[in-house]
Structure formats: structure tokens, C-alpha cells
Design a protein around this motif. Structure first.
Motif, PDB file in Angstrom:
ATOM      1  N   ASP A 111      -4.783  40.771   9.968  1.00  0.00           N
ATOM      2  CA  ASP A 111      -4.828  39.538   9.181  1.00  0.00           C
ATOM      3  C   ASP A 111      -3.456  38.876   9.082  1.00  0.00           C
ATOM      4  N   GLY A 112      -2.382  39.670   9.064  1.00  0.00           N
ATOM      5  CA  GLY A 112      -1.046  39.104   8.993  1.00  0.00           C
ATOM      6  C   GLY A 112      -0.708  38.275  10.227  1.00  0.00           C
ATOM      7  N   THR A 113      -1.068  38.774  11.408  1.00  0.00           N
ATOM      8  CA  THR A 113      -0.829  38.032  12.643  1.00  0.00           C
ATOM      9  C   THR A 113      -1.610  36.726  12.644  1.00  0.00           C
ATOM     10  N   ILE A 114      -2.842  36.781  12.167  1.00  0.00           N
ATOM     11  CA  ILE A 114      -3.669  35.570  12.113  1.00  0.00           C
ATOM     12  C   ILE A 114      -3.014  34.531  11.207  1.00  0.00           C
ATOM     13  N   SER A 115      -2.470  34.970  10.074  1.00  0.00           N
ATOM     14  CA  SER A 115      -1.773  34.047   9.180  1.00  0.00           C
ATOM     15  C   SER A 115      -0.520  33.482   9.833  1.00  0.00           C
ATOM     16  N   MET A 116       0.217  34.320  10.583  1.00  0.00           N
ATOM     17  CA  MET A 116       1.400  33.841  11.292  1.00  0.00           C
ATOM     18  C   MET A 116       1.027  32.783  12.320  1.00  0.00           C
ATOM     19  N   LEU A 117      -0.047  33.032  13.082  1.00  0.00           N
ATOM     20  CA  LEU A 117      -0.493  32.070  14.083  1.00  0.00           C
ATOM     21  C   LEU A 117      -0.871  30.751  13.430  1.00  0.00           C
ATOM     22  N   LEU A 118      -1.613  30.842  12.335  1.00  0.00           N
ATOM     23  CA  LEU A 118      -2.020  29.628  11.634  1.00  0.00           C
ATOM     24  C   LEU A 118      -0.808  28.866  11.124  1.00  0.00           C
ATOM     25  N   SER A 119       0.180  29.593  10.622  1.00  0.00           N
ATOM     26  CA  SER A 119       1.372  28.969  10.080  1.00  0.00           C
ATOM     27  C   SER A 119       2.172  28.251  11.158  1.00  0.00           C
ATOM     28  N   VAL A 120       2.334  28.877  12.325  1.00  0.00           N
ATOM     29  CA  VAL A 120       3.126  28.243  13.389  1.00  0.00           C
ATOM     30  C   VAL A 120       2.367  27.076  13.998  1.00  0.00           C
ATOM     31  N   ILE A 121       1.034  27.161  14.078  1.00  0.00           N
ATOM     32  CA  ILE A 121       0.234  26.037  14.577  1.00  0.00           C
ATOM     33  C   ILE A 121       0.385  24.832  13.655  1.00  0.00           C
ATOM     34  N   LYS A 122       0.395  25.099  12.350  1.00  0.00           N
ATOM     35  CA  LYS A 122       0.605  24.027  11.383  1.00  0.00           C
ATOM     36  C   LYS A 122       1.992  23.417  11.538  1.00  0.00           C
ATOM     37  N   GLU A 123       2.986  24.280  11.744  1.00  0.00           N
ATOM     38  CA  GLU A 123       4.364  23.815  11.846  1.00  0.00           C
ATOM     39  C   GLU A 123       4.565  22.891  13.041  1.00  0.00           C
ATOM     40  N   ILE A 169      -8.300  32.499   3.892  1.00  0.00           N
ATOM     41  CA  ILE A 169      -6.885  32.132   3.980  1.00  0.00           C
ATOM     42  C   ILE A 169      -6.746  30.858   3.171  1.00  0.00           C
ATOM     43  N   ILE A 170      -6.006  30.953   2.083  1.00  0.00           N
ATOM     44  CA  ILE A 170      -5.834  29.779   1.230  1.00  0.00           C
ATOM     45  C   ILE A 170      -5.075  28.718   2.000  1.00  0.00           C
ATOM     46  N   ALA A 180      -4.553  27.870  -9.865  1.00  0.00           N
ATOM     47  CA  ALA A 180      -5.902  28.396 -10.054  1.00  0.00           C
ATOM     48  C   ALA A 180      -6.518  28.867  -8.754  1.00  0.00           C
ATOM     49  N   GLU A 181      -6.140  28.253  -7.639  1.00  0.00           N
ATOM     50  CA  GLU A 181      -6.713  28.626  -6.346  1.00  0.00           C
ATOM     51  C   GLU A 181      -6.307  30.047  -5.959  1.00  0.00           C
ATOM     52  N   ASP A 216      11.610  27.065  -3.339  1.00  0.00           N
ATOM     53  CA  ASP A 216      12.966  26.819  -3.831  1.00  0.00           C
ATOM     54  C   ASP A 216      14.060  27.147  -2.824  1.00  0.00           C
ATOM     55  N   HIS A 217      13.782  28.076  -1.885  1.00  0.00           N
ATOM     56  CA  HIS A 217      14.871  28.577  -1.049  1.00  0.00           C
ATOM     57  C   HIS A 217      14.588  28.570   0.442  1.00  0.00           C
ATOM     58  N   ALA A 218      13.304  28.643   0.847  1.00  0.00           N
ATOM     59  CA  ALA A 218      13.015  28.841   2.270  1.00  0.00           C
ATOM     60  C   ALA A 218      13.079  27.559   3.082  1.00  0.00           C
ATOM     61  N   PHE A 219      12.928  26.401   2.420  1.00  0.00           N
ATOM     62  CA  PHE A 219      12.861  25.138   3.152  1.00  0.00           C
ATOM     63  C   PHE A 219      13.949  24.193   2.681  1.00  0.00           C
ATOM     64  N   SER A 220      14.351  23.303   3.583  1.00  0.00           N
ATOM     65  CA  SER A 220      15.447  22.389   3.274  1.00  0.00           C
ATOM     66  C   SER A 220      15.031  21.281   2.319  1.00  0.00           C
ATOM     67  N   ASN A 221      13.749  20.907   2.296  1.00  0.00           N
ATOM     68  CA  ASN A 221      13.276  19.900   1.335  1.00  0.00           C
ATOM     69  C   ASN A 221      11.829  20.190   0.980  1.00  0.00           C
ATOM     70  N   SER A 222      11.392  19.688  -0.181  1.00  0.00           N
ATOM     71  CA  SER A 222      10.059  20.014  -0.696  1.00  0.00           C
ATOM     72  C   SER A 222       8.946  19.482   0.181  1.00  0.00           C
ATOM     73  N   ALA A 223       9.197  18.408   0.935  1.00  0.00           N
ATOM     74  CA  ALA A 223       8.159  17.829   1.778  1.00  0.00           C
ATOM     75  C   ALA A 223       7.780  18.743   2.937  1.00  0.00           C
ATOM     76  N   SER A 224       8.691  19.652   3.322  1.00  0.00           N
ATOM     77  CA  SER A 224       8.418  20.528   4.459  1.00  0.00           C
ATOM     78  C   SER A 224       7.885  21.891   4.048  1.00  0.00           C
ATOM     79  N   VAL A 225       7.665  22.110   2.752  1.00  0.00           N
ATOM     80  CA  VAL A 225       7.218  23.410   2.267  1.00  0.00           C
ATOM     81  C   VAL A 225       5.763  23.665   2.640  1.00  0.00           C
ATOM     82  N   PHE A 226       5.508  24.797   3.263  1.00  0.00           N
ATOM     83  CA  PHE A 226       4.124  25.232   3.452  1.00  0.00           C
ATOM     84  C   PHE A 226       4.086  26.740   3.655  1.00  0.00           C
ATOM     85  N   TRP A 227       2.994  27.343   3.214  1.00  0.00           N
ATOM     86  CA  TRP A 227       2.815  28.786   3.323  1.00  0.00           C
ATOM     87  C   TRP A 227       1.321  29.084   3.393  1.00  0.00           C
ATOM     88  N   HIS A 228       0.985  30.332   3.740  1.00  0.00           N
ATOM     89  CA  HIS A 228      -0.415  30.763   3.797  1.00  0.00           C
ATOM     90  C   HIS A 228      -0.568  32.101   3.079  1.00  0.00           C
TER      91      HIS A 228
END
Length: 353
Positions: A111-123, A169-170, A180-181, A216-228
Motif C-alpha cells: 500500500d505504501g508503494t501505491i501511495s507513492m505512485l499516486l503522489s508522484v503522478i499527482k506531482e 486513500i484519502i 473530519a475526513e 509547515d516544513h515540507a513545501f516551499s509554499n502552501s499552494a504546493s502542499v499535498f499528501w496522501h
């Protein structure tokens, strides 16, 4: 054949020297005139493989096919297969607008690899790169992929037998993602382990520590923030597997950007030692520096207090398996941070109505 006057010929010559643009209109790109040649299949293929110039970046028109390794699990021995494949996808996206992620040979995936793939596809999708893919031929790997919740975010066919699943995957999160999600899925997941749904405030707090680190720390600006955030239910084993991944700077790069690495590297000798210390004790307790890992000890306490088990972290060039006391620096760094953990009956029960 009609004959032109000398005056008209002079006019045509003057106009051709001036180019195709006219005063008052946007300048058009000049199209070179080439000798008339017959169109052959070889020329058609060569033209299809040409490069389109967009700004300062050149993109290939034809799709780039990337064949995945057969084992895509984020384990100590296999994690470089995953981070290497993610690295290849991101590298290809810099020169091609069309990528095919070929999973046909995959026989093992988590499941972790699937989340990584989804994250990079989004990026890379944010940069206009289109990604298509193929399904694993191995039936177990395909079923796992279809049941993961991956296709809730990526267009694809899911077999009817795999359509009904608790796994999810949220959606890609940001600083405005409703708490709440996340809370609801944690609440639901307790039933798989303990037989009843319930709140787990410690786990919820740990996940939101991960969210805050990303925002707060992983991204250079709030508009680019995303996670899974993914949850995979294994009801026959009474366990739930959780993964959280972001494609930000990563913990080591974040520390480096704040000047922390230069001050402590001589003390810890390696990035793997630095990351381990940041989770277990916080940097401050070992060096006197003010950076305490920004909530990392809070996440580690979930494991130390047996609220969760099987804690694994991958960030930048470091892999750590706390359960097995294994860590190493990997050849293909992951630009971001990945957490994985499990709750099963061996954990302390934190489930409240």
C-alpha cells in the motif's frame, strides 16, 4: 499563364522581404519553406518522434514507457526498487509530456508503494504531464492494486469483485483538508482490529503531526502542499496497515535548508544516524540545538508506547525500519517523506466510543 506587371513583381518581392507579419498585428512565427518531398512512413515516424519546444523545456511527443520491477515492496531489501522507479518517473517527466507506467511484471506490491505512485503522478500532473498505466498480470498484485483505493483517484477499470472494499486513500490533502475526513477513517479502522469502531486520539494526533510537518516544513509554499493517507484493512489477520506520504523536501533536506545538518553531521556521522536520533530523542537532547525534529519524537512515541507497530520511515536517502532495528542510506533518494505502520492485536488497545 497570367503575366504579372513589373510593378506588381516589385511589390511581391518587397512584401516577401518584410516577412509574414503586418503592422498592428501580433508577430507570427515564420514557417520555413522546404522542398516538396514525398511523405514516407520513415518521415512520418521521425516527425512523430520530434520534440515540442515549450518555454525553456523540451518535451518528447511520443510516450515514454517505464517498466516497473517485479517486487515493489518498501522493505529493507527491496525499497531501492521503489525509490529507483519513482526517480525514473520524475526524471522522464522532465523531457516527456506522456508517460506509461508499465506494471505488467509486478508480482508484489504494498500500500505504501501505491501511495507513492499516486503522489508522484499527482506531482508531475501539475506540470501538464499525462500518465497512463498497465495492470499487473499477477492476479494477487492486480487485486491488491484494485482494492487499495488507487482508482478512486486515477481513471481505470476495477473488477466488480474488488469494487466493495474498506481500503481507501484519502484524497490529496493540503492545509485546508477537513480533519473530519482523516478522523472518520481512523475511527472506522478500529473495528477491523478490535471488533468495534472507536476514537483513537493518540493515532489521530500522530497523523496530524505528519500533516503539520508537510504543511509547515515540507513545501516551499502552501499552494504546493499535498499528501496522501492510505488505510489497508486485512480482516483475516485483524490488522490495518497505514501509510502517509508527501512529496515535499523530505526531513533531511528540511534540516539542511535550516543549517542544521552542517552543525550536527560531525556528531552523528551519517544521515541515517541523524534521522534516527531526530525521531528517538530529538536533535536538541543530543546536541543542544533548538531544532527538535518538529514533532518527529511525538510520532515515534506512538511506536515506543506500542500504540502502533512495524514503523518504517523513508525520507530523502534514508530508510529506517524501527521494528527490526534496520537502517541504511539508499542509492535513489525519495524527495519527500513516507511513514508506514500497523495496528494489530499485539498493540495496546486505544479505542474509545
Amino acid at each position: 499563364m497570367r503575366k504579372y506587371s513589373r510593378k506588381y513583381k516589385d511589390f511581391l518581392i518587397r512584401k516577401s522581404k518584410q516577412g509574414n507579419s503586418s503592422k498592428g498585428h501580433p508577430k507570427k512565427r515564420k514557417i520555413p519553406i522546404v522542398p516538396n518531398r514525398s511523405v514516407t512512413p520513415q518521415r512520418v515516424k521521425k516527425r512523430a518522434q520530434s520534440v515540442v519546444q515549450t518555454g525553456a523545456i523540451s518535451y518528447k511527443v511520443t510516450p515514454v514507457r517505464l517498466i516497473a520491477p517485479d517486487d515493489l515492496r518498501l522493505t529493507y531489501s527491496e525499497c531501492e526498487n521503489v525509490t529507483g522507479f519513482i526517480h525514473r518517473i520524475k526524471s522522464a517527466s522532465r523531457s516527456s509530456r506522456n508517460i506509461i507506467v508499465d506494471l505488467e511484471n509486478v508480482s508484489k506490491i504494498c500500500d505504501g508503494t501505491i501511495s507513492m505512485l499516486l503522489s508522484v503522478i499527482k506531482e508531475i500532473g501539475r506540470d501538464g504531464v499525462r500518465v497512463k498505466g498497465t495492470y499487473p498480470k499477477d492476479i494477487d498484485a492486480r487485486n491488491f492494486l484494485e482494492k487499495s483505493g488507487f482508482f478512486g483517484h486515477i481513471r481505470g477499470h476495477v473488477s466488480p469483485s474488488n469494487g466493495e472494499t474498506k481500503n481507501t486513500i484519502i484524497r490529496t490533502g493540503d492545509s485546508r483538508t477537513p480533519p473530519a475526513e482523516v478522523s472518520q477513517e481512523i475511527y472506522n479502522s478500529m473495528e477491523t482490529v478490535w471488533g468495534t469502531k472507536g476514537r483513537n486520539p493518540l493515532l489521530r494526533g500522530g497523523v496530524f503531526e505528519m500533516v503539520r510537518n508537510s504543511c509547515d516544513h515540507a513545501f516551499s509554499n502552501s499552494a504546493s502542499v499535498f499528501w496522501h493517507f492510505s488505510l489497508s484493512h486485512h480482516e483475516d489477520e485483524e490488522l490495518v496497515s497505514y501509510s502517509f506520504v508527501d512529496n515535499g523536501k523530505g526531513i533531511i533536506r528540511t534540516m539542511s535548508s535550516k543549517g542544521i545538518i552542517d552543525k550536527i553531521f560531525d556528531y552523528f556521522k551519517s544521515n541515517s544516524n541523524i534521522l534516527k536520533a531526530a525521531f528517538e530523542n530529538g536533535i536538541e537532547s543530543a546536541t543542544g540545538l533548538p531544532w527538535r525534529g518538529k514533532g518527529l519524537p511525538t510520532i515515534y512515541e506512538l511506536y515506543e508506547d506500542k500504540v502502533v507497530t512495524n514503523l518504517i520511515v523513508v525520507s530523502n536517502n534514508v530508510f529506517i525500519d524501527f521494528d527490526r532495528n534496520l537502517r541504511k542510506e539508499i542509492k535513489f533518494p525519495f524527495s519527500g517523506t513516507y511513514y508506514h505502520w500497523v495496528i494489530n492485536p499485539s498493540c495496546k488497545k486505544y479505542c474509545f466510543n
